[in-house]
Design an enzyme around this catalytic site. Structure first.
Site, PDB file in Angstrom:
ATOM      1  CB  SER A  57      39.450  10.569  60.561  1.00 55.01           C
ATOM      2  OG  SER A  57      39.497   9.785  61.724  1.00 55.01           O
ATOM      3  CE1 TYR A  81      45.086  10.884  60.426  1.00 58.03           C
ATOM      4  CE2 TYR A  81      43.903  10.490  62.487  1.00 58.03           C
ATOM      5  CZ  TYR A  81      43.999  10.366  61.112  1.00 58.03           C
ATOM      6  OH  TYR A  81      43.002   9.732  60.423  1.00 58.03           O
ATOM      7  CE  LYS A  85      42.817  12.159  57.789  1.00 59.84           C
ATOM      8  NZ  LYS A  85      42.954  11.974  56.340  1.00 59.84           N
TER       9      LYS A  85
END
Ligand code: UDP
Length: 276
Positions: A57, A81, A85
């Site tokens: 991302s 989050y 990644k």
């Protein structure tokens, strides 16, 4: 696994993705996103399948000092989050360093929106949508009263945040291009941005959706959402050059297809109309 069932490559899309929830429940995110990925990589290695495309991302660019974001920018994570990644990217690089048989492509998604042009496949988040376009869509079909615009004092053309929105079909095509790339000899562990290279503000997105849908989206303005970056958009040069891929759909196409999906399925995949 049956001996007749052989996997050539894996596209790993699975993961929890709500930033706010990840702050509340970090272990859930580390368990699901990290442990899930490690388990998948172990199983792949055990079966001699060492080609991977992973959904990373643009969140790993954090609050970029300049735009467009190129793949060699410093990486940061602003929340659990984002950290999952970033950690998975690092794990992928370590795996390749330890075993050069692996071929890994990390795709850094910018802001995927829209829906399949058929109107049969689209995004249907549970609960209150975190992301802009699912929220706009729910206002347009009457499920929510107004969009809250997070921040109108950014240093941008109209004061609202700017992002690089990419049609989900272009994004899907980027994965096909990555799979083809994995067939080449020398890949290693490579990273590519999947974006359009164009920045669009919140108000521009709302205006485009209003004209695609013919619906008025009432707005409520509020302060900045904590952790939000001001302007994020991609450099697409590396993907164009090395994957031979370039996004084709415009903002108007994204809004048209998103409205087609929304108007045909105002309650997403739920036919009971009970999950508001
Ligand atoms: N945004 C907004 N209202 C919302 C959701 C998002 O104004 O209900 C803004 C947000 O502040 C950002 C842009 O829309 O400037 C895109 O937000 P999104 O959460 O979709 O993507 P991200 O911030 O993760 O890039």
């Amino acid at each position: 696994m049956s001996p007749n069932c052989r996997f050539d490559a894996v596209i790993h899309f699975a993961g929890l993705k709500a930033v706010g929830e990840s702050v509340q429940k970090p272990l859930l995110y580390y368990n699901n996103n990290l442990i899930g990925t490690i388990t998948l990589l172990e199983v792949m290695a055990a079966h001699g399948c060492k080609k991977l495309v992973f959904s990373s991302s643009a969140t790993v660019y954090g609050w970029p000092k300049v735009v467009p974001c190129t793949e060699d920018f410093p990486l940061v994570a602003a929340n659990p989050y984002g950290r999952t990644k970033l950690f998975i990217e690092e794990i992928a690089r370590d795996i390749y360093r330890s075993d050069s048989d692996w071929k890994i492509i990390l795709l850094r998604y910018f802001n995927p929106v829209g829906a399949h042009p058929s109107g049969h496949i689209g995004e249907d988040p549970r609960g209150i949508p975190n992301n802009l376009m699912p929220f706009v869509q729910q206002v347009a079909v009457g499920r929510r009263q107004a969009l809250t615009v997070f921040g109108t004092d950014y240093n941008t053309k109209d004061g609202t945040g700017v992002r690089d929105y990419i049609h989900v079909v272009d994004l899907a095509d980027g994965h096909i291009a990555a799979l083809h790339k994995l067939d080449e000899d020398k890949i290693g562990c490579e990273v590519y941005n999947l974006g359009t290279g164009k920045g669009t503000s919140v108000l521009e997105m709302v205006a485009a959706f209003e004209s695609a849908s013919g619906k008025k989206i009432p707005l409520v303005t509020s302060g900045r959402r904590p952790g939000d970056a001001e302007v994020v958009y991609a450099s697409t040069e590396k993907a164009e050059r090395e994957l031979n891929w370039k996004a084709q759909y415009s903002i108007d196409d994204m809004c048209r297809d998103q409205w087609n999906w929304a108007s045909k399925n105002p309650f997403g995949y739920d036919t009971s109309e009970s999950t508001k």
